[in-house]
Motif scaffolding. Structure first.
Motif, mmCIF file in Angstrom:
data_model
loop_
_atom_site.group_PDB
_atom_site.id
_atom_site.type_symbol
_atom_site.label_atom_id
_atom_site.label_comp_id
_atom_site.label_asym_id
_atom_site.label_seq_id
_atom_site.Cartn_x
_atom_site.Cartn_y
_atom_site.Cartn_z
ATOM 1 N N GLU A 29 0.801 -1.225 0.000
ATOM 2 C CA GLU A 29 0.000 0.000 0.000
ATOM 3 C C GLU A 29 0.834 1.275 0.000
ATOM 4 O O GLU A 29 0.275 2.375 0.048
ATOM 5 C CB GLU A 29 -0.916 -0.002 1.233
ATOM 6 N N LEU A 30 2.154 1.152 -0.071
ATOM 7 C CA LEU A 30 3.022 2.309 0.108
ATOM 8 C C LEU A 30 2.784 3.408 -0.924
ATOM 9 O O LEU A 30 2.815 4.590 -0.587
ATOM 10 C CB LEU A 30 4.489 1.875 0.108
ATOM 11 N N GLU A 31 2.508 3.031 -2.147
ATOM 12 C CA GLU A 31 2.240 4.041 -3.180
ATOM 13 C C GLU A 31 1.053 4.919 -2.788
ATOM 14 O O GLU A 31 1.112 6.146 -2.914
ATOM 15 C CB GLU A 31 1.951 3.348 -4.522
ATOM 16 N N LEU B 11 0.641 9.207 -1.285
ATOM 17 C CA LEU B 11 -0.230 10.278 -1.786
ATOM 18 C C LEU B 11 -0.613 11.227 -0.649
ATOM 19 O O LEU B 11 -0.700 12.435 -0.848
ATOM 20 C CB LEU B 11 -1.483 9.695 -2.433
ATOM 21 N N ASP B 12 -0.855 10.658 0.538
ATOM 22 C CA ASP B 12 -1.223 11.466 1.699
ATOM 23 C C ASP B 12 -0.005 11.989 2.445
ATOM 24 O O ASP B 12 -0.040 13.079 3.018
ATOM 25 C CB ASP B 12 -2.080 10.650 2.667
ATOM 26 N N THR B 13 1.048 11.188 2.471
ATOM 27 C CA THR B 13 2.269 11.541 3.201
ATOM 28 C C THR B 13 3.449 11.303 2.267
ATOM 29 O O THR B 13 3.969 10.187 2.198
ATOM 30 C CB THR B 13 2.413 10.688 4.481
ATOM 31 N N PRO B 14 3.858 12.316 1.515
ATOM 32 C CA PRO B 14 4.909 12.125 0.505
ATOM 33 C C PRO B 14 6.211 11.531 1.040
ATOM 34 O O PRO B 14 6.906 10.819 0.321
ATOM 35 C CB PRO B 14 5.140 13.535 -0.046
ATOM 36 N N GLU B 15 6.540 11.789 2.287
ATOM 37 C CA GLU B 15 7.787 11.264 2.850
ATOM 38 C C GLU B 15 7.606 9.864 3.455
ATOM 39 O O GLU B 15 8.516 9.335 4.102
ATOM 40 C CB GLU B 15 8.364 12.225 3.895
#
Length: 105
Positions: A51-53, A57-61
């Motif tokens: 689910e990292l992609e 989206l919500d937390t770019p880092e």
């Protein structure tokens, strides 16, 4: 318990480094007490890879934060030392990571 691991890593991502470190310490404690097994940590972390992609989206880092969690987990030994090899060999596919771990045992 893998769901607890997954949520505990994702929850502090937009928070401070201090809060992220507290989660790492909690994981070490739970591992040392035998409350969460290495298998459950691997499944939880593998699910995050899946689910990292979307998380980014919500937390770019999120990718960098997650990588720090993984390396801390290997250092604290609640994740196996070969965890990143499994990730690399599976191209980050969580299901393949889980299968590889089962084969290593």
């Amino acid at each position: 318990y893998h769901e607890v691991v997954k949520r505990a890593v994702i929850f502090p991502m937009p928070k401070t480094k201090y809060e992220q470190n507290l989660i790492s310490k909690l994981f070490k404690y739970l591992s040392d007490m035998g409350a969460i097994s290495e298998d459950q940590f691997i499944i939880g972390f593998a699910r995050i890879f899946d689910e990292l992609e979307d998380i980014c989206l919500d937390t770019p880092e999120a990718g960098d934060i997650f990588q720090a969690f993984v390396f801390q987990g290997m250092e604290d030994q609640y994740l196996p030392g070969h965890f990143m090899l499994m990730v690399a060999a599976s191209s980050g596919d969580g299901e393949q990571i889980r299968r590889m771990h089962q084969e290593f045992q």
